[in-house]
Design a protein around this motif. Structure first.
Motif, mmCIF file in Angstrom:
data_model
loop_
_atom_site.group_PDB
_atom_site.id
_atom_site.type_symbol
_atom_site.label_atom_id
_atom_site.label_comp_id
_atom_site.label_asym_id
_atom_site.label_seq_id
_atom_site.Cartn_x
_atom_site.Cartn_y
_atom_site.Cartn_z
ATOM 1 N N ILE A 26 53.841 60.323 46.459
ATOM 2 C CA ILE A 26 53.633 60.144 44.929
ATOM 3 C C ILE A 26 53.718 58.640 44.358
ATOM 4 C CG2 ILE A 26 53.822 62.596 44.426
ATOM 5 C CD1 ILE A 26 56.571 61.545 43.388
ATOM 6 N N MET A 27 54.475 58.053 45.451
ATOM 7 C CA MET A 27 54.933 56.599 44.954
ATOM 8 C C MET A 27 53.682 55.574 45.331
ATOM 9 S SD MET A 27 57.521 57.544 43.588
ATOM 10 C CE MET A 27 58.459 55.887 43.145
ATOM 11 N N SER A 28 53.219 55.874 46.692
ATOM 12 C CA SER A 28 52.254 54.828 47.062
ATOM 13 C C SER A 28 50.996 55.527 47.528
ATOM 14 C CB SER A 28 52.740 54.289 48.640
ATOM 15 O OG SER A 28 52.598 55.304 49.572
ATOM 16 N N GLY A 29 50.611 56.579 47.743
ATOM 17 C CA GLY A 29 49.449 57.218 47.925
ATOM 18 C C GLY A 29 49.339 57.339 49.338
ATOM 19 N N LYS A 30 49.880 56.876 50.125
ATOM 20 C CA LYS A 30 49.832 57.000 51.489
ATOM 21 C C LYS A 30 50.148 58.479 52.033
ATOM 22 C CE LYS A 30 51.111 52.171 52.551
ATOM 23 N NZ LYS A 30 52.074 51.139 52.970
ATOM 24 N N PRO A 31 49.729 58.752 53.102
ATOM 25 C CA PRO A 31 50.161 60.232 53.967
ATOM 26 C C PRO A 31 51.614 60.154 53.894
ATOM 27 C CG PRO A 31 48.375 59.215 55.054
ATOM 28 C CD PRO A 31 48.670 58.225 54.107
ATOM 29 N N ILE A 32 52.110 61.587 53.743
ATOM 30 C CA ILE A 32 53.642 61.637 53.791
ATOM 31 C C ILE A 32 54.125 61.787 55.404
ATOM 32 C CG2 ILE A 32 53.807 62.509 51.662
ATOM 33 C CD1 ILE A 32 54.084 65.381 52.919
ATOM 34 N N LYS A 33 55.301 61.532 55.672
ATOM 35 C CA LYS A 33 55.789 61.491 57.103
ATOM 36 C C LYS A 33 56.812 62.929 57.198
ATOM 37 C CE LYS A 33 55.607 56.877 58.274
ATOM 38 N NZ LYS A 33 56.394 55.590 58.653
ATOM 39 N N PRO A 34 56.862 63.513 57.796
ATOM 40 C CA PRO A 34 57.555 64.596 58.154
ATOM 41 C C PRO A 34 58.947 64.389 58.107
ATOM 42 C CG PRO A 34 55.951 64.739 59.976
ATOM 43 C CD PRO A 34 55.763 63.467 59.133
ATOM 44 N N GLY A 35 59.942 64.895 57.130
ATOM 45 C CA GLY A 35 61.311 64.832 57.269
ATOM 46 C C GLY A 35 61.546 63.965 56.103
ATOM 47 N N SER A 47 68.485 75.858 57.313
ATOM 48 C CA SER A 47 68.238 74.592 57.650
ATOM 49 C C SER A 47 66.800 74.055 57.588
ATOM 50 C CB SER A 47 68.566 74.169 59.071
ATOM 51 O OG SER A 47 67.925 74.936 60.013
ATOM 52 N N ALA A 48 65.885 75.343 57.625
ATOM 53 C CA ALA A 48 64.356 75.050 57.476
ATOM 54 C C ALA A 48 64.135 74.892 56.085
ATOM 55 C CB ALA A 48 63.549 76.460 58.065
ATOM 56 N N LYS A 83 63.541 69.919 41.038
ATOM 57 C CA LYS A 83 63.146 71.149 40.258
ATOM 58 C C LYS A 83 62.504 72.062 41.253
ATOM 59 C CE LYS A 83 62.708 68.662 36.020
ATOM 60 N NZ LYS A 83 61.887 68.493 34.623
ATOM 61 N N GLY A 84 63.162 72.539 42.273
ATOM 62 C CA GLY A 84 62.842 73.438 43.123
ATOM 63 C C GLY A 84 61.777 73.556 44.057
ATOM 64 N N LYS A 85 60.950 72.178 44.147
ATOM 65 C CA LYS A 85 59.982 71.692 44.922
ATOM 66 C C LYS A 85 60.304 70.728 46.041
ATOM 67 C CE LYS A 85 56.469 72.516 41.273
ATOM 68 N NZ LYS A 85 55.435 71.810 40.545
ATOM 69 N N THR A 86 59.780 70.852 46.922
ATOM 70 C CA THR A 86 59.925 69.615 48.124
ATOM 71 C C THR A 86 58.698 68.845 47.867
ATOM 72 O OG1 THR A 86 60.943 71.544 49.615
ATOM 73 C CG2 THR A 86 60.320 69.417 50.573
ATOM 74 N N ILE A 87 59.505 67.485 47.869
ATOM 75 C CA ILE A 87 58.478 66.446 47.609
ATOM 76 C C ILE A 87 58.469 65.613 48.975
ATOM 77 C CG2 ILE A 87 57.800 64.624 46.055
ATOM 78 C CD1 ILE A 87 57.840 67.339 44.670
ATOM 79 N N GLY A 88 57.242 65.241 49.514
ATOM 80 C CA GLY A 88 57.287 64.509 50.775
ATOM 81 C C GLY A 88 56.928 62.918 50.412
ATOM 82 N N PHE A 89 57.272 62.003 51.030
ATOM 83 C CA PHE A 89 57.149 60.517 50.945
ATOM 84 C C PHE A 89 56.664 59.923 52.137
ATOM 85 C CE2 PHE A 89 60.318 62.125 48.018
ATOM 86 C CZ PHE A 89 59.906 61.693 46.814
ATOM 87 N N CYS A 90 55.779 58.790 52.061
ATOM 88 C CA CYS A 90 55.389 57.931 53.358
ATOM 89 C C CYS A 90 56.665 57.259 54.009
ATOM 90 C CB CYS A 90 54.554 57.022 52.796
ATOM 91 S SG CYS A 90 54.981 55.919 51.829
#
Length: 68
Positions: free
Chosen positions: A25-34, A14-15, A40-47
């Motif tokens: 990558i969409m807005s340029g703002k800092p990402i939020k956890p979770g 689960s980790a 393609k095998g990468k974890t992408i974060g979003f705001c």
């Protein structure tokens, strides 16, 4: 012993990996956890969930914005 091993495997499964980016990558703002997606095998974060939903609707369109 089997029970301990079972719960350890669940915890490891689960980790998720840490996002490869620190800004959305969409807005340029800092990402939020979770708030992440796998691409393609990468974890992408979003705001926010809106940016995540936009990415998830067409990941190949936005995938080029991910640092390689």
């Amino acid at each position: 012993m089997k029970r301990i091993l079972f719960f350890a495997l669940i915890a490891l499964g689960s980790a998720s990996a840490a996002p490869v980016n620190s800004t959305c990558i969409m807005s340029g703002k800092p990402i939020k956890p979770g708030v992440t997606s796998e691409y393609k095998g990468k974890t992408i974060g979003f705001c926010c969930v809106n940016c995540k939903a936009r990415f998830d609707s067409a990941p190949d369109k936005f995938g080029k914005k991910i640092a390689r």
